[in-house]
Design an enzyme around this catalytic site. Sequence first.
Site, short mmCIF file in Angstrom:
data_model
loop_
_atom_site.label_atom_id
_atom_site.label_comp_id
_atom_site.label_asym_id
_atom_site.label_seq_id
_atom_site.Cartn_x
_atom_site.Cartn_y
_atom_site.Cartn_z
N ARG A 1 0.84 -1.20 0.00
CA ARG A 1 0.00 0.00 0.00
C ARG A 1 0.88 1.25 0.00
NH1 ARG A 1 -4.17 0.91 4.94
NH2 ARG A 1 -2.22 0.53 6.07
N TYR B 1 4.45 5.77 12.55
CA TYR B 1 4.79 4.69 13.49
C TYR B 1 6.25 4.29 13.31
CZ TYR B 1 -0.07 3.28 14.81
OH TYR B 1 -1.35 3.20 15.30
N ARG C 1 -6.26 9.06 10.82
CA ARG C 1 -7.22 8.65 11.86
C ARG C 1 -8.67 8.91 11.44
NH1 ARG C 1 -4.31 5.03 14.45
NH2 ARG C 1 -2.32 5.90 15.11
N GLU D 1 -11.66 -3.18 18.03
CA GLU D 1 -11.44 -1.96 17.25
C GLU D 1 -12.81 -1.40 16.88
OE1 GLU D 1 -8.15 -2.10 14.28
OE2 GLU D 1 -9.69 -1.45 12.88
#
Length: 348
Positions: free
Chosen positions: A157, A209, A222, A330
Amino acid sequence: MGNNRRQRVSDCLNSPFQVRYENAARLQTLLNEEGLLAVISFGQEHETKDARLVTVELPELGGNSTLEVWHTPCSPETGYVGEIRYSRTDTVLFGYIQFEVSRVPGMEQATYDAYRAILACQQHLGYPYLLRTWNYLSDIHREEDGLERYRAFCLGRHRILETTPDFERHLVAATAMGTRTSQVLIYFLAAHEPGFRLENPRQVSAFRYPSHYAPRSPSFSRATLKPWGAEAHLYISGTASIVGHETRHVDNPLAQLDETLNNLQSLADNARRLHGLAIQSLDELSLLKVYLRQGVEMAPIVQCLQRRLGGRVPALFLQGDVCRNDLLLEIEAFHAGILGIPEKALGG
Ligand code: 3EB
Protein backbone atom coordinates in the site's frame (compact mmCIF):
# COMPACT_ATOMS: atom_id res chain seq x y z
CA MET A 1 -29.19 0.55 -14.40
CA GLY A 2 -27.33 1.61 -17.57
CA ASN A 3 -26.62 5.26 -18.10
CA ASN A 4 -29.87 6.86 -17.03
CA ARG A 5 -28.52 9.07 -14.34
CA ARG A 6 -31.73 10.94 -13.65
CA GLN A 7 -30.72 13.30 -10.97
CA ARG A 8 -31.28 16.91 -10.24
CA VAL A 9 -28.15 18.86 -9.37
CA SER A 10 -29.94 20.31 -6.35
CA ASP A 11 -30.28 16.81 -4.92
CA CYS A 12 -26.56 16.56 -4.42
CA LEU A 13 -25.67 19.98 -3.03
CA ASN A 14 -25.47 18.57 0.47
CA SER A 15 -24.44 15.07 1.55
CA PRO A 16 -24.50 12.88 -1.55
CA PHE A 17 -25.48 9.83 0.50
CA GLN A 18 -26.65 8.70 3.93
CA VAL A 19 -25.68 5.56 5.79
CA ARG A 20 -28.04 3.38 7.84
CA TYR A 21 -28.14 -0.10 9.29
CA GLU A 22 -31.12 -2.12 8.09
CA ASN A 23 -32.37 -5.66 8.43
CA ALA A 24 -30.85 -8.12 5.97
CA ALA A 25 -34.34 -9.34 5.02
CA ARG A 26 -34.65 -6.08 3.04
CA LEU A 27 -31.83 -6.91 0.63
CA GLN A 28 -33.89 -7.66 -2.49
CA THR A 29 -36.12 -4.65 -1.90
CA LEU A 30 -33.09 -2.42 -1.52
CA LEU A 31 -31.48 -3.73 -4.70
CA ASN A 32 -34.63 -2.79 -6.59
CA GLU A 33 -34.43 0.79 -5.36
CA GLU A 34 -33.02 3.43 -7.63
CA GLY A 35 -31.38 5.47 -4.91
CA LEU A 36 -29.02 2.79 -3.68
CA LEU A 37 -25.33 3.71 -3.88
CA ALA A 38 -24.02 0.67 -2.02
CA VAL A 39 -24.99 -2.05 0.41
CA ILE A 40 -22.56 -3.94 2.60
CA SER A 41 -23.59 -7.30 3.97
CA PHE A 42 -21.77 -9.38 6.56
CA GLY A 43 -21.15 -13.10 6.92
CA GLN A 44 -21.91 -15.43 4.03
CA GLU A 45 -21.54 -14.15 0.50
CA HIS A 46 -24.81 -13.79 -1.49
CA GLU A 47 -25.68 -15.49 -4.76
CA THR A 48 -26.75 -12.12 -6.13
CA LYS A 49 -24.02 -10.30 -8.04
CA ASP A 50 -24.50 -6.55 -8.16
CA ALA A 51 -21.91 -3.76 -8.37
CA ARG A 52 -23.61 -2.09 -5.42
CA LEU A 53 -23.37 -5.14 -3.14
CA VAL A 54 -20.26 -6.23 -1.27
CA THR A 55 -20.01 -8.89 1.38
CA VAL A 56 -17.56 -8.62 4.23
CA GLU A 57 -17.06 -12.22 5.26
CA LEU A 58 -16.95 -11.63 9.00
CA PRO A 59 -19.56 -13.20 11.31
CA GLU A 60 -22.02 -10.77 12.83
CA LEU A 61 -22.36 -11.14 16.60
CA GLY A 62 -25.50 -10.73 18.67
CA GLY A 63 -27.90 -12.81 16.60
CA ASN A 64 -28.93 -10.12 14.12
CA SER A 65 -28.43 -10.01 10.40
CA THR A 66 -27.65 -6.47 9.39
CA LEU A 67 -26.92 -4.54 6.21
CA GLU A 68 -25.07 -1.26 5.98
CA VAL A 69 -26.96 0.75 3.40
CA TRP A 70 -25.71 3.84 1.57
CA HIS A 71 -28.76 5.70 0.26
CA THR A 72 -28.48 8.48 -2.27
CA PRO A 73 -31.07 10.89 -3.69
CA CYS A 74 -29.52 10.24 -7.11
CA SER A 75 -29.61 7.24 -9.45
CA PRO A 76 -26.17 5.67 -9.43
CA GLU A 77 -24.60 4.35 -12.58
CA THR A 78 -22.81 1.02 -12.21
CA GLY A 79 -20.07 -0.67 -14.20
CA TYR A 80 -16.54 -2.05 -14.36
CA VAL A 81 -13.16 -0.46 -14.89
CA GLY A 82 -10.53 -3.18 -15.09
CA GLU A 83 -11.05 -5.34 -12.01
CA ILE A 84 -12.97 -2.68 -10.11
CA ARG A 85 -16.75 -2.83 -9.89
CA TYR A 86 -18.23 0.55 -9.17
CA SER A 87 -21.39 2.50 -8.43
CA ARG A 88 -21.30 6.27 -8.81
CA THR A 89 -23.30 9.47 -8.73
CA ASP A 90 -22.14 12.84 -10.06
CA THR A 91 -20.48 13.42 -6.69
CA VAL A 92 -19.11 10.16 -5.31
CA LEU A 93 -17.60 6.90 -6.46
CA PHE A 94 -18.01 3.65 -4.53
CA GLY A 95 -15.95 0.73 -5.78
CA TYR A 96 -14.47 -2.58 -4.80
CA ILE A 97 -11.99 -5.25 -5.79
CA GLN A 98 -11.85 -8.83 -4.57
CA PHE A 99 -9.02 -11.25 -5.24
CA GLU A 100 -7.16 -14.37 -4.16
CA VAL A 101 -3.57 -13.91 -3.02
CA SER A 102 -1.29 -16.64 -4.21
CA ARG A 103 2.12 -17.23 -2.70
CA VAL A 104 3.67 -15.76 -5.81
CA PRO A 105 3.66 -12.81 -6.22
CA GLY A 106 2.34 -12.61 -2.62
CA MET A 107 0.52 -10.09 -0.45
CA GLU A 108 2.78 -7.08 -1.02
CA GLN A 109 2.54 -7.20 -4.80
CA ALA A 110 -1.16 -8.16 -4.77
CA THR A 111 -1.88 -5.11 -2.62
CA TYR A 112 0.22 -2.90 -4.87
CA ASP A 113 -1.66 -4.16 -7.93
CA ALA A 114 -5.08 -3.79 -6.29
CA TYR A 115 -4.43 -0.18 -5.30
CA ARG A 116 -2.98 0.53 -8.74
CA ALA A 117 -6.27 -0.73 -10.22
CA ILE A 118 -8.24 1.44 -7.78
CA LEU A 119 -6.22 4.55 -8.65
CA ALA A 120 -6.62 3.83 -12.38
CA CYS A 121 -10.38 3.47 -11.94
CA GLN A 122 -10.53 6.76 -10.05
CA GLN A 123 -8.51 8.52 -12.76
CA HIS A 124 -10.56 7.02 -15.57
CA LEU A 125 -13.91 8.03 -14.05
CA GLY A 126 -12.72 11.40 -12.70
CA TYR A 127 -12.91 10.94 -8.90
CA PRO A 128 -9.21 11.35 -8.12
CA TYR A 129 -9.44 11.73 -4.34
CA LEU A 130 -9.96 8.81 -1.98
CA LEU A 131 -12.05 9.60 1.11
CA ARG A 132 -11.95 6.23 2.85
CA THR A 133 -10.90 2.61 2.33
CA TRP A 134 -11.84 -0.73 3.93
CA ASN A 135 -9.32 -3.55 3.68
CA TYR A 136 -10.36 -7.11 4.63
CA LEU A 137 -7.36 -9.41 4.48
CA SER A 138 -7.39 -13.18 4.72
CA ASP A 139 -4.97 -14.70 7.26
CA ILE A 140 -3.75 -11.31 8.38
CA HIS A 141 -1.26 -12.67 10.94
CA ARG A 142 0.22 -15.50 8.86
CA GLU A 143 3.89 -15.18 8.02
CA GLU A 144 4.92 -15.52 4.40
CA ASP A 145 8.58 -15.36 3.49
CA GLY A 146 9.38 -14.11 6.98
CA LEU A 147 6.88 -11.26 6.92
CA GLU A 148 3.40 -11.08 8.48
CA ARG A 149 0.78 -10.60 5.79
CA TYR A 150 -0.52 -7.40 7.38
CA ARG A 151 2.99 -5.95 7.19
CA ALA A 152 3.36 -7.06 3.57
CA PHE A 153 0.03 -5.32 2.90
CA CYS A 154 1.41 -2.13 4.51
CA LEU A 155 4.49 -2.35 2.26
CA GLY A 156 2.47 -2.74 -0.94
CA ARG A 157 0.00 0.00 0.00
CA HIS A 158 2.82 2.39 0.89
CA ARG A 159 4.77 1.62 -2.28
CA ILE A 160 1.86 2.57 -4.54
CA LEU A 161 0.44 5.47 -2.54
CA GLU A 162 3.80 7.19 -2.19
CA THR A 163 3.82 7.59 -5.98
CA THR A 164 0.77 9.89 -5.78
CA PRO A 165 1.18 13.67 -5.44
CA ASP A 166 1.53 15.00 -1.89
CA PHE A 167 0.70 11.55 -0.58
CA GLU A 168 0.98 12.09 3.20
CA ARG A 169 -1.32 15.10 3.09
CA HIS A 170 -3.92 13.05 1.22
CA LEU A 171 -3.86 9.91 3.36
CA VAL A 172 -7.39 8.87 4.25
CA ALA A 173 -9.30 6.98 6.90
CA ALA A 174 -9.08 3.20 6.69
CA THR A 175 -10.00 -0.12 8.23
CA ALA A 176 -7.69 -3.13 7.97
CA MET A 177 -9.12 -6.33 9.39
CA GLY A 178 -8.37 -10.04 9.11
CA THR A 179 -10.96 -12.50 7.82
CA ARG A 180 -11.12 -16.31 7.76
CA THR A 181 -11.78 -16.66 4.04
CA SER A 182 -9.40 -16.97 1.14
CA GLN A 183 -10.13 -13.69 -0.63
CA VAL A 184 -9.01 -10.15 0.01
CA LEU A 185 -11.69 -7.46 -0.29
CA ILE A 186 -10.92 -3.76 -0.62
CA TYR A 187 -13.73 -1.27 -1.02
CA PHE A 188 -13.46 2.49 -1.17
CA LEU A 189 -15.15 5.84 -1.46
CA ALA A 190 -13.74 8.61 -3.69
CA ALA A 191 -14.74 12.07 -4.83
CA HIS A 192 -13.80 14.99 -7.10
CA GLU A 193 -12.36 17.05 -4.24
CA PRO A 194 -10.24 15.84 -1.32
CA GLY A 195 -11.42 15.71 2.26
CA PHE A 196 -9.35 16.93 5.18
CA ARG A 197 -6.96 14.50 6.82
CA LEU A 198 -7.57 14.40 10.56
CA GLU A 199 -5.17 13.05 13.19
CA ASN A 200 -5.54 12.31 16.89
CA PRO A 201 -3.36 14.24 19.37
CA ARG A 202 -3.40 11.19 21.72
CA GLN A 203 -1.87 8.97 19.06
CA VAL A 204 1.23 9.05 16.90
CA SER A 205 0.03 9.30 13.30
CA ALA A 206 0.04 5.78 11.87
CA PHE A 207 2.15 6.94 8.93
CA ARG A 208 4.80 7.95 11.50
CA TYR A 209 4.79 4.69 13.49
CA PRO A 210 8.29 3.40 14.29
CA SER A 211 9.44 0.77 11.81
CA HIS A 212 9.14 -2.22 14.19
CA TYR A 213 5.37 -2.25 13.50
CA ALA A 214 5.89 -2.65 9.76
CA PRO A 215 8.78 -2.12 7.35
CA ARG A 216 6.72 0.71 5.85
CA SER A 217 4.32 2.52 8.16
CA PRO A 218 0.56 2.03 7.67
CA SER A 219 -0.66 4.59 5.10
CA PHE A 220 -3.85 5.90 6.66
CA SER A 221 -5.15 8.85 8.67
CA ARG A 222 -7.22 8.65 11.86
CA ALA A 223 -10.21 10.19 10.06
CA THR A 224 -11.28 12.02 6.93
CA LEU A 225 -13.56 15.02 7.21
CA LYS A 226 -15.42 15.82 4.01
CA PRO A 227 -17.56 18.94 3.79
CA TRP A 228 -20.63 18.55 1.61
CA GLY A 229 -22.00 22.10 1.44
CA ALA A 230 -23.15 23.07 4.91
CA GLU A 231 -23.00 19.45 6.00
CA ALA A 232 -20.04 17.15 6.49
CA HIS A 233 -19.21 13.51 6.78
CA LEU A 234 -16.65 12.32 9.27
CA TYR A 235 -15.22 8.95 8.30
CA ILE A 236 -13.39 7.56 11.34
CA SER A 237 -10.79 4.82 10.86
CA GLY A 238 -10.68 1.63 12.81
CA THR A 239 -9.68 2.95 16.23
CA ALA A 240 -8.13 0.90 19.01
CA SER A 241 -6.49 1.04 22.40
CA ILE A 242 -3.30 2.70 21.21
CA VAL A 243 -1.80 5.71 22.97
CA GLY A 244 1.27 7.24 21.38
CA HIS A 245 2.16 4.27 19.23
CA GLU A 246 1.82 1.59 21.90
CA THR A 247 -0.98 -0.83 22.66
CA ARG A 248 -2.49 -0.19 26.09
CA HIS A 249 -4.29 -2.66 28.39
CA VAL A 250 -3.08 -5.90 26.81
CA ASP A 251 -5.48 -8.75 27.79
CA ASN A 252 -8.14 -6.39 29.20
CA PRO A 253 -11.00 -5.90 26.72
CA LEU A 254 -13.03 -3.47 28.84
CA ALA A 255 -10.05 -1.23 29.48
CA GLN A 256 -9.24 -1.40 25.74
CA LEU A 257 -12.80 -0.32 25.01
CA ASP A 258 -12.52 2.62 27.39
CA GLU A 259 -9.24 3.74 25.83
CA THR A 260 -10.68 3.34 22.34
CA LEU A 261 -13.62 5.57 23.29
CA ASN A 262 -11.18 8.14 24.69
CA ASN A 263 -9.44 8.10 21.31
CA LEU A 264 -12.73 8.53 19.46
CA GLN A 265 -13.68 11.45 21.74
CA SER A 266 -10.33 13.08 21.12
CA LEU A 267 -10.83 12.76 17.35
CA ALA A 268 -14.33 14.22 17.54
CA ASP A 269 -12.93 17.12 19.60
CA ASN A 270 -10.29 17.71 16.95
CA ALA A 271 -12.90 17.73 14.17
CA ARG A 272 -14.87 20.34 16.11
CA ARG A 273 -11.83 22.46 16.98
CA LEU A 274 -10.19 22.43 13.55
CA HIS A 275 -13.20 22.29 11.23
CA GLY A 276 -16.22 23.40 13.23
CA LEU A 277 -17.98 20.03 13.02
CA ALA A 278 -20.95 20.23 15.38
CA ILE A 279 -20.20 17.26 17.61
CA GLN A 280 -19.62 17.38 21.35
CA SER A 281 -19.98 13.86 22.56
CA LEU A 282 -19.79 10.36 21.14
CA ASP A 283 -23.50 9.70 21.61
CA GLU A 284 -24.05 12.04 18.63
CA LEU A 285 -22.15 9.76 16.24
CA SER A 286 -24.31 8.38 13.43
CA LEU A 287 -23.03 4.78 13.38
CA LEU A 288 -20.49 2.53 15.04
CA LYS A 289 -18.96 -0.71 13.84
CA VAL A 290 -17.33 -2.74 16.59
CA TYR A 291 -14.89 -5.53 15.74
CA LEU A 292 -14.17 -8.09 18.46
CA ARG A 293 -11.37 -10.60 18.31
CA GLN A 294 -12.52 -14.23 18.66
CA GLY A 295 -12.91 -15.10 22.33
CA VAL A 296 -13.80 -11.57 23.49
CA GLU A 297 -17.22 -11.64 25.12
CA MET A 298 -19.76 -9.31 23.59
CA ALA A 299 -22.19 -8.72 26.49
CA PRO A 300 -19.82 -6.79 28.79
CA ILE A 301 -18.69 -4.69 25.83
CA VAL A 302 -22.31 -3.82 24.99
CA GLN A 303 -22.97 -2.86 28.62
CA CYS A 304 -19.91 -0.68 28.83
CA LEU A 305 -20.76 1.00 25.52
CA GLN A 306 -24.25 1.72 26.83
CA ARG A 307 -22.81 3.25 29.97
CA ARG A 308 -20.69 5.66 27.95
CA LEU A 309 -22.94 6.32 24.94
CA GLY A 310 -26.38 5.64 26.38
CA GLY A 311 -27.27 3.09 23.71
CA ARG A 312 -28.31 5.82 21.29
CA VAL A 313 -25.84 5.08 18.50
CA PRO A 314 -26.70 2.18 16.19
CA ALA A 315 -23.84 -0.30 16.52
CA LEU A 316 -22.93 -3.37 14.51
CA PHE A 317 -20.78 -6.08 16.11
CA LEU A 318 -18.50 -8.23 13.99
CA GLN A 319 -15.90 -10.85 14.80
CA GLY A 320 -12.55 -10.09 13.18
CA ASP A 321 -8.80 -10.31 13.56
CA VAL A 322 -7.60 -6.85 14.50
CA CYS A 323 -4.33 -6.23 12.69
CA ARG A 324 -2.12 -5.94 15.79
CA ASN A 325 -2.01 -9.22 17.71
CA ASP A 326 -2.47 -7.62 21.13
CA LEU A 327 -5.54 -5.57 20.18
CA LEU A 328 -8.77 -7.25 21.29
CA LEU A 329 -11.18 -4.84 19.66
CA GLU A 330 -11.44 -1.96 17.25
CA ILE A 331 -14.20 0.54 16.51
CA GLU A 332 -14.84 2.49 13.33
CA ALA A 333 -17.44 5.21 13.08
CA PHE A 334 -19.39 7.35 10.70
CA HIS A 335 -20.85 10.75 11.44
CA ALA A 336 -23.04 13.01 9.33
CA GLY A 337 -23.20 16.48 10.83
CA ILE A 338 -23.31 20.19 10.35
CA LEU A 339 -20.35 22.50 9.90
CA GLY A 340 -20.07 25.63 12.01
CA ILE A 341 -17.18 27.95 12.73
CA PRO A 342 -14.01 26.17 13.86
CA GLU A 343 -13.19 26.88 17.51
CA LYS A 344 -9.60 27.59 16.54
CA ALA A 345 -10.86 30.51 14.39
CA LEU A 346 -12.61 31.85 17.51
CA GLY A 347 -9.40 31.60 19.51
CA GLY A 348 -10.45 28.31 21.15
C1 3EB B 1 -3.93 1.25 14.60
O1 3EB B 1 -4.44 2.27 15.06
C2 3EB B 1 -4.78 0.02 14.60
O2 3EB B 1 -3.47 -0.33 8.37
O3 3EB B 1 -5.22 0.60 7.43
C3 3EB B 1 -6.52 0.54 12.23
C4 3EB B 1 -7.11 1.07 11.07
C5 3EB B 1 -5.31 -0.12 12.14
C6 3EB B 1 -6.49 0.93 9.83
C7 3EB B 1 -4.61 0.16 8.43
C8 3EB B 1 -4.69 -0.25 10.88
C9 3EB B 1 -5.27 0.27 9.75
O4 3EB B 1 -2.76 1.22 14.20
C10 3EB B 1 -4.68 -0.74 13.35
